[in-house]
Design a protein around this motif. Structure first.
Motif, mmCIF file in Angstrom:
data_model
loop_
_atom_site.group_PDB
_atom_site.id
_atom_site.type_symbol
_atom_site.label_atom_id
_atom_site.label_comp_id
_atom_site.label_asym_id
_atom_site.label_seq_id
_atom_site.Cartn_x
_atom_site.Cartn_y
_atom_site.Cartn_z
ATOM 1 N N GLN A 1 -6.465 -10.468 4.485
ATOM 2 C CA GLN A 1 -7.752 -9.799 4.733
ATOM 3 C C GLN A 1 -7.860 -8.219 4.462
ATOM 4 O OE1 GLN A 1 -8.442 -11.022 8.829
ATOM 5 N NE2 GLN A 1 -9.452 -13.027 8.237
ATOM 6 N N GLU A 2 -6.798 -7.596 4.688
ATOM 7 C CA GLU A 2 -6.758 -6.013 4.690
ATOM 8 C C GLU A 2 -6.909 -5.982 3.141
ATOM 9 O OE1 GLU A 2 -2.692 -4.007 4.874
ATOM 10 O OE2 GLU A 2 -3.808 -3.314 6.747
ATOM 11 N N ARG A 3 -6.098 -6.710 2.037
ATOM 12 C CA ARG A 3 -6.206 -6.715 0.733
ATOM 13 C C ARG A 3 -7.677 -6.746 0.105
ATOM 14 N NH1 ARG A 3 -2.997 -4.346 2.417
ATOM 15 N NH2 ARG A 3 -0.627 -5.057 2.459
ATOM 16 N N TYR B 1 -10.520 -6.391 1.789
ATOM 17 C CA TYR B 1 -11.074 -5.166 2.289
ATOM 18 C C TYR B 1 -10.837 -3.822 1.301
ATOM 19 C CZ TYR B 1 -13.147 -1.342 4.977
ATOM 20 O OH TYR B 1 -13.883 -0.542 5.676
ATOM 21 N N GLU B 2 -9.545 -3.763 1.062
ATOM 22 C CA GLU B 2 -9.341 -2.508 0.073
ATOM 23 C C GLU B 2 -9.993 -2.767 -1.403
ATOM 24 O OE1 GLU B 2 -5.092 -2.570 -0.035
ATOM 25 O OE2 GLU B 2 -4.662 -1.781 1.932
ATOM 26 N N GLY C 1 -12.078 -5.768 -2.516
ATOM 27 C CA GLY C 1 -13.259 -6.276 -2.687
ATOM 28 C C GLY C 1 -13.229 -7.471 -3.234
ATOM 29 N N ASN D 1 -1.942 -10.119 8.150
ATOM 30 C CA ASN D 1 -1.968 -9.077 7.285
ATOM 31 C C ASN D 1 -0.626 -8.220 7.408
ATOM 32 O OD1 ASN D 1 -4.442 -9.247 6.597
ATOM 33 N ND2 ASN D 1 -5.341 -8.557 8.483
#
Length: 105
Positions: free
Chosen positions: A5-7, A9-10, A12, A36
């Motif tokens: 999820q973090e990647r 978000y970074e 897109g 994450n």
């Protein structure tokens, strides 16, 4: 390969999903990341290779039993990510797991 999820978000987007967009292979990925965590590229080679914690789990509705699967990833450094993904799929019943990566790091 599923992105955390973090990647997502970074960036897109997930570059592996973009590669197969509009093909007959565009399906819901059978794997999801467990948590994450730091990028693999930020970990030492030894720490990547000797990781003990699970990286992936099967998506609840995934039925991989008896299937031949291809894992796509953007970069191959130690092979740890591919190894853990393939292991999870094989434990879920996949008959064969192959991998294809864009770059070797």
């Amino acid at each position: 390969m599923p992105a955390s999820q973090e990647r997502m978000y970074e960036r897109g987007f997930n570059q592996c999903e973009v590669w197969i967009e509009d093909t007959k292979y565009a399906e819901v990925p059978p794997l999801k990341r467990m948590r994450n965590e730091d990028k693999q590229s930020k970990r030492s080679r030894e720490r990547r290779i000797n990781r003990k914690e699970e990286m992936f789990q099967l998506v609840d509705e995934a039925n991989v039993a008896g299937k031949k699967l291809l894992l796509l990833d953007d970069i191959y450094t130690t092979g740890t990510t591919i190894h853990h993904a393939a292991l999870t799929l094989k434990q879920g019943g996949a008959s064969e797991v192959y991998s294809l990566t864009l770059c070797r790091g």
